[in-house]
Structures are given as structure tokens and as C-alpha cells.
Scaffold this motif. Structure first.
Motif, PDB file in Angstrom:
ATOM      1  N   SER A   4       0.846  -1.185   0.000  1.00 48.16           N
ATOM      2  CA  SER A   4       0.000   0.000   0.000  1.00 48.16           C
ATOM      3  C   SER A   4       0.889   1.246   0.000  1.00 48.16           C
ATOM      4  O   SER A   4       1.735   1.392   0.886  1.00 48.16           O
ATOM      5  N   PRO A   5       0.728   2.116  -1.014  1.00 51.83           N
ATOM      6  CA  PRO A   5      -0.220   2.031  -2.120  1.00 51.83           C
ATOM      7  C   PRO A   5       0.085   0.852  -3.028  1.00 51.83           C
ATOM      8  O   PRO A   5       1.192   0.309  -3.013  1.00 51.83           O
ATOM      9  N   GLU A  32       5.373  11.359   3.756  1.00 51.36           N
ATOM     10  CA  GLU A  32       5.490  11.159   2.319  1.00 51.36           C
ATOM     11  C   GLU A  32       4.179  11.553   1.647  1.00 51.36           C
ATOM     12  O   GLU A  32       3.155  11.724   2.310  1.00 51.36           O
ATOM     13  N   THR A  33       4.254  11.724   0.349  1.00 53.93           N
ATOM     14  CA  THR A  33       3.068  12.079  -0.429  1.00 53.93           C
ATOM     15  C   THR A  33       2.883  11.067  -1.553  1.00 53.93           C
ATOM     16  O   THR A  33       3.831  10.735  -2.266  1.00 53.93           O
ATOM     17  N   PHE A  34       1.652  10.552  -1.678  1.00 57.12           N
ATOM     18  CA  PHE A  34       1.347   9.677  -2.811  1.00 57.12           C
ATOM     19  C   PHE A  34       0.920  10.553  -3.978  1.00 57.12           C
ATOM     20  O   PHE A  34      -0.029  11.342  -3.866  1.00 57.12           O
ATOM     21  N   THR A  88       1.250   5.423  -9.833  1.00 56.09           N
ATOM     22  CA  THR A  88       1.435   5.933  -8.472  1.00 56.09           C
ATOM     23  C   THR A  88       2.924   5.999  -8.149  1.00 56.09           C
ATOM     24  O   THR A  88       3.666   5.050  -8.399  1.00 56.09           O
ATOM     25  N   ASN A  95       2.156  -0.646  -9.222  1.00 60.97           N
ATOM     26  CA  ASN A  95       1.793  -0.238 -10.572  1.00 60.97           C
ATOM     27  C   ASN A  95       1.914  -1.435 -11.506  1.00 60.97           C
ATOM     28  O   ASN A  95       2.961  -2.085 -11.555  1.00 60.97           O
ATOM     29  N   TYR A 137      -0.334  10.611  -7.916  1.00 58.66           N
ATOM     30  CA  TYR A 137      -0.923   9.818  -9.000  1.00 58.66           C
ATOM     31  C   TYR A 137      -0.689  10.571 -10.304  1.00 58.66           C
ATOM     32  O   TYR A 137      -1.121  11.716 -10.464  1.00 58.66           O
ATOM     33  N   PRO A 166       5.464   1.755  -6.064  1.00 55.76           N
ATOM     34  CA  PRO A 166       5.512   3.223  -6.104  1.00 55.76           C
ATOM     35  C   PRO A 166       6.803   3.820  -5.567  1.00 55.76           C
ATOM     36  O   PRO A 166       7.270   4.842  -6.070  1.00 55.76           O
ATOM     37  N   GLU A 167       7.414   3.183  -4.557  1.00 59.11           N
ATOM     38  CA  GLU A 167       8.647   3.738  -3.995  1.00 59.11           C
ATOM     39  C   GLU A 167       9.839   3.574  -4.937  1.00 59.11           C
ATOM     40  O   GLU A 167      10.894   4.162  -4.697  1.00 59.11           O
ATOM     41  N   GLU A 195      -2.104  12.741  -2.499  1.00 60.68           N
ATOM     42  CA  GLU A 195      -2.558  12.321  -1.179  1.00 60.68           C
ATOM     43  C   GLU A 195      -1.440  12.572  -0.172  1.00 60.68           C
ATOM     44  O   GLU A 195      -0.495  11.787  -0.078  1.00 60.68           O
ATOM     45  N   ILE A 228       5.817   7.836  -5.060  1.00 61.84           N
ATOM     46  CA  ILE A 228       5.926   8.464  -3.740  1.00 61.84           C
ATOM     47  C   ILE A 228       6.853   9.660  -3.845  1.00 61.84           C
ATOM     48  O   ILE A 228       7.998   9.543  -4.282  1.00 61.84           O
TER      49      ILE A 228
END
Length: 367
Positions: free
Chosen positions: A237-238, A314-316, A327, A241, A318, A286-287, A309, A329
């Protein structure tokens, strides 16, 4: 401490619903094993068969190499902690914890000693005279744990025991459960649909879907080296991809090619034979994608920020690119805004490729 072995366990309900199919599982003595998967995947049914609450349609269950299929639940020396606590409302905390020992006709002095020891472990000493209605959710769950612990069973079973707690209390109880396992060294099997619980609690996790084991591994192994598309998308999570594409061979070099990018594939990390006529899917966490708000010579592809988000540290982000949403980070202090054009740089040491049709991993750069 005891080991538990399930051999070719299958469960078909009277309406012909196949809940568990040909399941093999070994839980080592003293291990904290987590069964995780979506609703209806068969994990709770598996737990019920271990407890003796459901009878397998076929297969064998062993505890300490002893076949227990025909044993009644009370004779299996198993303690189960339920989602709804299942405390007796008319009994005090002490009486709830002592009840199973009274049924076994223990001496009063021995019961008192065992309850006091357990209450001390769970920090319930000052609550022994209270009734469940006066306790918080977390305290009730500790009482349910205490009722199981006093018996010192061979195996502990947990059926989504934290799902009725709020987010903060769930986090607290996860820590308490882990500390409890470290202290008792007991064999524990824990069922949850929450991947955070699975990743943080399990020494190994058994990921299930449609009544079958998809992967049995340590949490970090399942995260880094998923066996198939289901595991890749369920754990993390998230979410990972997933980008469709093809594999091409040019001058003895494999490449994964999609509408967004093309990257070379190192032959030594190929797990299974590649059929060039098949469709493939690459999975990128995502990372593994770094966000730059300017052109970058190592840029994998570019896109526009579609949604942000903020998550604190950290910020997600999109990213919309070529009719796909990716997605990544981002650093929360970079001042990223919706609509910004950004460049994404990819850590090419950290991805998996799957056969799109079968879902099986054919390449893993983390092997």
C-alpha cells in the motif's frame, strides 16, 4: 510449543461451494503464521477446520505428528480468540479467564495462580473485578487473549481479533500481540484480511485466494518477490503499478516494451521460459519511482500530476500519462501540485514481470 501440519485439506460445503482446495501447510513449533487474503478466500474456513469447528471434506490435520481429524474441539488442546471477543457478560474479568480451568476441575489455588500470572502479562491486574461492559474494546480483547493464555494450549488460533477496534487501538494491539508471542514463544495462527496486520505480525504469511495458497513466504519476500499478479497487487500500500506490454528480443538482449517506456531485462533474473507471443505485465512498486519537477536525463517517462494524497512523511502522487495512471511516492516538501508536469526516474533493480494470461512471475529483478 507444537507444530501443525495440514495435508491436502479440502472443504466443500453442502451447497457444493469449494472453500478450500488441496491445501498443504506446515506451521513450525513456536511460529507466528498469518493467513491473509480477501473475504471468501478460505482462510477462516481453514482456521475452523484446525479448531474442529468444521470437518474437512478430505485431507489430514496433525498436531505434534498426531492425527487430530476425529478429535472433538475440546480435545485438540487449541485456544481460539474470536473477532467479537465472546466474553461472558455476567462474569468478571477474573471469572472469564478462570472459566476454562474450572471446567477442567483445577484446584482453586492453581487457578488463582495461573490467572494472576496471565493478568500480569497482559497488564490486566487492576481490572480483574470488572465486568466486560465497563471495559474498552482493547481491554476486552486482552481479556479474550488472557482466557486463551491461561490454558497454555499447544496452538493459539486468532480469527480477525482486531477488526472491531479503531485504527489507533489496532496499532497498539498489534504491538501487544507481537510482544506476547515473543514472551510466550507459542505456536500462533492468525487470520486477517488486513495486509498491514499480516506484514507486521507474521514471521511467515500464507497468502490465499479462491481456497488456494498463492504464496507462502516471509512478509518481505512476498512483497519483493511476488509469485504472481494476485500477490503483487494484494500486498503493498499504495498498490503496485501494473503496466501491460510485450517482451522483445533484439541483438540477444531482452526488453520489456510498453506504451510508456522500454527497459532492458537482465537474463540472469528470468525465472521461467519466455513465450514471445504472450502478453506481459510489469509490476513496479511506487517507492521505486522518483518524482522530479524538471527534465531529467534518466527519466523513464513524463506525465502530469492527477491527484495528490499527503500522508505526512510522504506524499502519494498519482500521475496521468498516455491514458494510464501511475502511483509514485514524492517528497512532501517539494510543493507538488495537481497539474504539474513531472519526470519519473525508475530504480531498475526493483521490479517484476508477469505472464498476463497465467499471472505467474517470469522475471524478478530482486532475486
Amino acid at each position: 510449543m507444537s507444530d501443525l501440519v495440514l495435508k491436502k485439506i479440502t472443504k466443500v460445503f453442502p451447497d457444493n461451494t469449494l472453500a478450500v482446495s488441496n491445501l498443504d501447510l506446515e506451521v513450525q513449533s513456536g511460529e507466528f503464521m498469518v493467513l491473509v487474503g480477501p473475504s471468501g478466500c478460505g482462510k477462516s474456513t481453514t482456521l475452523s477446520m484446525i479448531a474442529g469447528l468444521e470437518e474437512p471434506s478430505s485431507g489430514e490435520i496433525y498436531i505434534d505428528k498426531k492425527l487430530i481429524n476425529t478429535f472433538q474441539p475440546k480435545d485438540r488442546d487449541i485456544a481460539m480468540v474470536f473477532q467479537n471477543y465472546a466474553l461472558y457478560p455476567h462474569m468478571t474479568v477474573y471469572e472469564n479467564m478462570a472459566f476454562s480451568l474450572k471446567l477442567r476441575k483445577w484446584e482453586k489455588s492453581n487457578i488463582n495462580k495461573r490467572v494472576q500470572e496471565t493478568a500480569n502479562i497482559l497488564e490486566l491486574d487492576s481490572y480483574l473485578d470488572r465486568y466486560p461492559k465497563s471495559l474498552s474494546g482493547g481491554q476486552r480483547q486482552r481479556v479474550a487473549l488472557g482466557r486463551a493464555i491461561v490454558r497454555k494450549p499447544k496452538v493459539f488460533l486468532f480469527d480477525e481479533p482486531l477488526s472491531n477496534l479503531d485504527a489507533k487501538m489496532r496499532a497498539v494491539m498489534r504491538v501487544e500481540l507481537k510482544k506476547l508471542h515473543d514472551r510466550l514463544g507459542a505456536t500462533m495462527i492468525y487470520v486477517t484480511h488486513d495486509q498491514t496486520e499480516a506484514m507486521t505480525l507474521g514471521q511467515r504469511i500464507c497468502i490465499m485466494n479462491n481456497g488456494e495458497i498463492q504464496q507462502l513466504a516471509t512478509p518481505i519476500e512476498a512483497y519483493k518477490n511476488p509469485n504472481n499478479l494476485f500477490v503483487a497487487s494484494f500486498i503493498g500500500s499504495p498498490q503496485i503499478n501494473l503496466i501491460d506490454g510485450e517482451i522483445i528480443l533484439k541483438q540477444d538482449q531482452y526488453h520489456f516494451s510498453s506504451d510508456l517506456f522500454k527497459i532492458p531485462i537482465n537474463k540472469k533474473y528470468i525465472l521461467n521460459q519466455i513465450d514471445m507471443n504472450q502478453a506481459f505485465t510489469i509490476g513496479i512498486r511506487p517507492e521505486s519511482l522518483k518524482v522530479f519537477q524538471h527534465d531529467n536525463e534518466d527519466c523513464l517517462f513524463q506525465g502530469n500530476v492527477d491527484l495528490i494524497e499527503p500522508m505526512g512523511r510522504e506524499t502519494f502522487a498519482y500521475i496521468a500519462s498516455n491514458n494510464q495512471r501511475i502511483t509514485a511516492i514524492a517528497n512532501p516538501y517539494d510543493g507538488l501540485n495537481v497539474g504539474d508536469k513531472i519526470s519519473l526516474v525508475f530504480d531498475e533493480k526493483n521490479y517484476s514481470i508477469f505472464n498476463k494470461q497465467s499471472g505467474k512471475a517470469i522475471f524478478n529483478s530482486k532475486t
